[in-house]
Each structure stands twice: as structure tokens, then as C-alpha cells.
Design an enzyme around this catalytic site. Sequence first.
Site, PDB file in Angstrom:
ATOM      1  N   THR A 134       0.799  -1.225   0.000  1.00 18.63           N
ATOM      2  CA  THR A 134       0.000   0.000   0.000  1.00 18.63           C
ATOM      3  C   THR A 134       0.832   1.275   0.000  1.00 18.63           C
ATOM      4  O   THR A 134       1.992   1.279   0.446  1.00 18.63           O
ATOM      5  CB  THR A 134      -0.912   0.003   1.242  1.00 18.63           C
ATOM      6  OG1 THR A 134      -1.642   1.229   1.321  1.00 18.63           O
ATOM      7  CG2 THR A 134      -0.100  -0.138   2.517  1.00 18.63           C
TER       8      THR A 134
ATOM      9  N   TYR B   1      -2.278   0.780  10.439  1.00 24.18           N
ATOM     10  CA  TYR B   1      -2.414   0.089   9.156  1.00 24.18           C
ATOM     11  C   TYR B   1      -1.121   0.165   8.357  1.00 24.18           C
ATOM     12  O   TYR B   1      -0.582  -0.853   7.899  1.00 24.18           O
ATOM     13  CB  TYR B   1      -3.577   0.679   8.356  1.00 24.18           C
ATOM     14  CG  TYR B   1      -3.645   0.175   6.935  1.00 24.18           C
ATOM     15  CD1 TYR B   1      -3.940  -1.158   6.660  1.00 24.18           C
ATOM     16  CD2 TYR B   1      -3.400   1.027   5.855  1.00 24.18           C
ATOM     17  CE1 TYR B   1      -3.986  -1.624   5.347  1.00 24.18           C
ATOM     18  CE2 TYR B   1      -3.456   0.574   4.546  1.00 24.18           C
ATOM     19  CZ  TYR B   1      -3.743  -0.750   4.298  1.00 24.18           C
ATOM     20  OH  TYR B   1      -3.777  -1.207   3.002  1.00 24.18           O
TER      21      TYR B   1
ATOM     22  N   LYS C 217       1.565  -2.916   7.465  1.00 28.15           N
ATOM     23  CA  LYS C 217       1.844  -3.271   6.068  1.00 28.15           C
ATOM     24  C   LYS C 217       3.346  -3.126   5.766  1.00 28.15           C
ATOM     25  O   LYS C 217       3.920  -3.938   5.032  1.00 28.15           O
ATOM     26  CB  LYS C 217       1.034  -2.406   5.117  1.00 28.15           C
ATOM     27  CG  LYS C 217      -0.468  -2.697   5.129  1.00 28.15           C
ATOM     28  CD  LYS C 217      -0.804  -4.084   4.611  1.00 28.15           C
ATOM     29  CE  LYS C 217      -0.613  -4.212   3.132  1.00 28.15           C
ATOM     30  NZ  LYS C 217      -1.030  -5.548   2.609  1.00 28.15           N
TER      31      LYS C 217
ATOM     32  N   TRP D 161      -5.909   3.477  -3.325  1.00 35.33           N
ATOM     33  CA  TRP D 161      -7.269   3.872  -3.674  1.00 35.33           C
ATOM     34  C   TRP D 161      -7.952   2.805  -4.545  1.00 35.33           C
ATOM     35  O   TRP D 161      -8.525   3.092  -5.595  1.00 35.33           O
ATOM     36  CB  TRP D 161      -7.254   5.217  -4.399  1.00 35.33           C
ATOM     37  CG  TRP D 161      -6.751   6.389  -3.604  1.00 35.33           C
ATOM     38  CD1 TRP D 161      -5.949   6.373  -2.507  1.00 35.33           C
ATOM     39  CD2 TRP D 161      -7.016   7.768  -3.865  1.00 35.33           C
ATOM     40  NE1 TRP D 161      -5.687   7.640  -2.078  1.00 35.33           N
ATOM     41  CE2 TRP D 161      -6.330   8.527  -2.893  1.00 35.33           C
ATOM     42  CE3 TRP D 161      -7.743   8.453  -4.840  1.00 35.33           C
ATOM     43  CZ2 TRP D 161      -6.358   9.923  -2.843  1.00 35.33           C
ATOM     44  CZ3 TRP D 161      -7.769   9.848  -4.800  1.00 35.33           C
ATOM     45  CH2 TRP D 161      -7.101  10.569  -3.814  1.00 35.33           C
TER      46      TRP D 161
END
Length: 315
Positions: free
Chosen positions: A114, A138, A142, A163
Site C-alpha cells: 500500500t 495500518y 503493512k 485507492w
Amino acid sequence: MIWLIGCKGMLGSEVAKQLDEKKLPWIGTDREVDITDPQALIDFTNKIETAAYFPSDLRKADRKIQWIINCSAYTNVDKAEEEPELAEKLNATGPLNIARVARSIGAKLIHISTDYVFDGQGTAPYTEDLPKAPLGVYGKTKAAGEDAIMKEMNTYYIIRTAWLYGFDGKNFVYTMTKLMNSHDQIRVVNDQKGTPTYAPDLASVILRFIDKSDNAKSFFGKNSAPAYGIYHFTNAGQTNWYEFACEIYRLGRKFGRIKQECTVNPCTTEEYGAKVQRPAYSVLSKDKISKSLKLKIPEWQNSLEKFIKSDRFNP
């Protein structure tokens, strides 16, 4: 044989669809094989070669797992702050376990990460070699998952995206469509920049890595397979959430997905009152992946139009 982990999620279901279309041998798992349990992963790999999982006429050699695609993750950014242990298990411990299993059976790994591994303070598209500086739970988990894979094995592709939206599962486009069909006015933040990613486009790129790696040819001793490592992929261009919402409204009205008039108003992140700090700038550079895979990346507006006018669109 390809093992698709997280096969029922928004991205995983799209990868599964394209694997079927290309008639590639694969097997998928979701929550029934717990990635946070190393033994569960080992047990599955031991069973996968048995006839119980495949037609009896499938050659045993074709049952060997050569690729693992990991689309599983804890993705609720806000809730991750309330459930840091669970986010850590799914986003860091899980990828570590998967990498260990991949290495033990000689499989290559494709793992999805991400833009949240960056702090969003940049002003130019992030390249893959820039240092990570995640803001919240988050992003930190990750980033830890990436580090675990890179420490554990060498034959991996980590693809960072941003996104993401697609046909199966909650996403921004579906949320906006519902709100625009039920409200006269909505507010959307206009001070967070990034690029939307259409799940079918990302799924296609994932399979392109496999194709380019498995079918690489040498020319004067130089291998044409993409080098292992980290890559960025989103659609082309950049926007902000407000402009993204305005384009959803325009296309939604054009193709009959939005049945009433709705005014989309811009606001700042502070005015909106977001619970968790998000990257203000998360545009990812796609130069590396474009050159490595010889890709022409679709503009985000074109992919959004494909999505909204598709018969599969179902908010």
C-alpha cells in the site's frame, strides 16, 4: 500451479476471474486457511498435491505450487487503531508465514502492499526506493509485512497500490454512489492527493508478472524477466477525493447509476473530522513497472468509466 490467498476479497476475486479466463491452473483459499497459523499453511501445501483437491487426470507435476499470490490483508484503516494486534497478525505475521512457506516449497511470491507505507509529506510521485515512514497502525503493519518478506526470501514481487476499487466488496465508488442516491448534498475532502486503482487493471498486472517471469527469454545472456523487488501500480494520472467523487457523479448520471441530483461539496480533512491521519500526498511513480513490464497504464478516468458502465456494477 498458482495458489491464490484471499481469493474472495475485492482484488482476489478479480484475480480468480482472470486466472479462469486465461485457463491457468490455480487453487484459492480464504479464511478457511489461517495465514496467521504457520502449521495451517504447511498442512495445506502438503494436502494440495493429493487427488482430493484436483481431478484425477491432472498430472502430479502440475499440482506443484510455483506461485503464491497474497491478496489477503487487514484493510480497515480506522479500525486498525482499535485492533492493532489483529492488524499486526494479518498484515505482518501472515506475510511472514506465507514467505516462509513459499521459500520452503520453492515458490515465487506476489504480495500486495500500500501507499500507506509513506507519510504523505512528499510533493512528487513516490518511487520504490524511498524510505518508508508510515503514519498509523495500518501503514506500520503493512510496512512490517514488506520487511518480513524481504528478509525471508529473494524471489518475490511486492506491488504497492492505492485507492483500490472493484466489483466485489466495499469501496469508495460504491459508497459515493449510494450516498449520491440518498442525499441532496455530500462533503468530500479535497486536500488528499492520490490515484484511484481499478481492481481488474491491477489483477491484469499481477498475472503479467507471472507471464513475463515464466516465459522470459534470454538475449545475449540477459534475462528479460522483471527483476524481483518492489513495484508501484495504480492507474495513470492524479486527483483528490473530491475530484474523484465529482467524476463518479458525472459518470453515474451519464450511465443511470445515480438517479437524482446531488451537490458534491469540497472540504478539508480537518473539517471532515477524520479519526485517523491519512497521507496528504500518496501519488505513486509507475516508471519502474511501466518499463519492466512494458505497460501502457490506463488513465484513472477511463478505468472508472469502464467500471461504472459495466454490467457487473452493483453498489
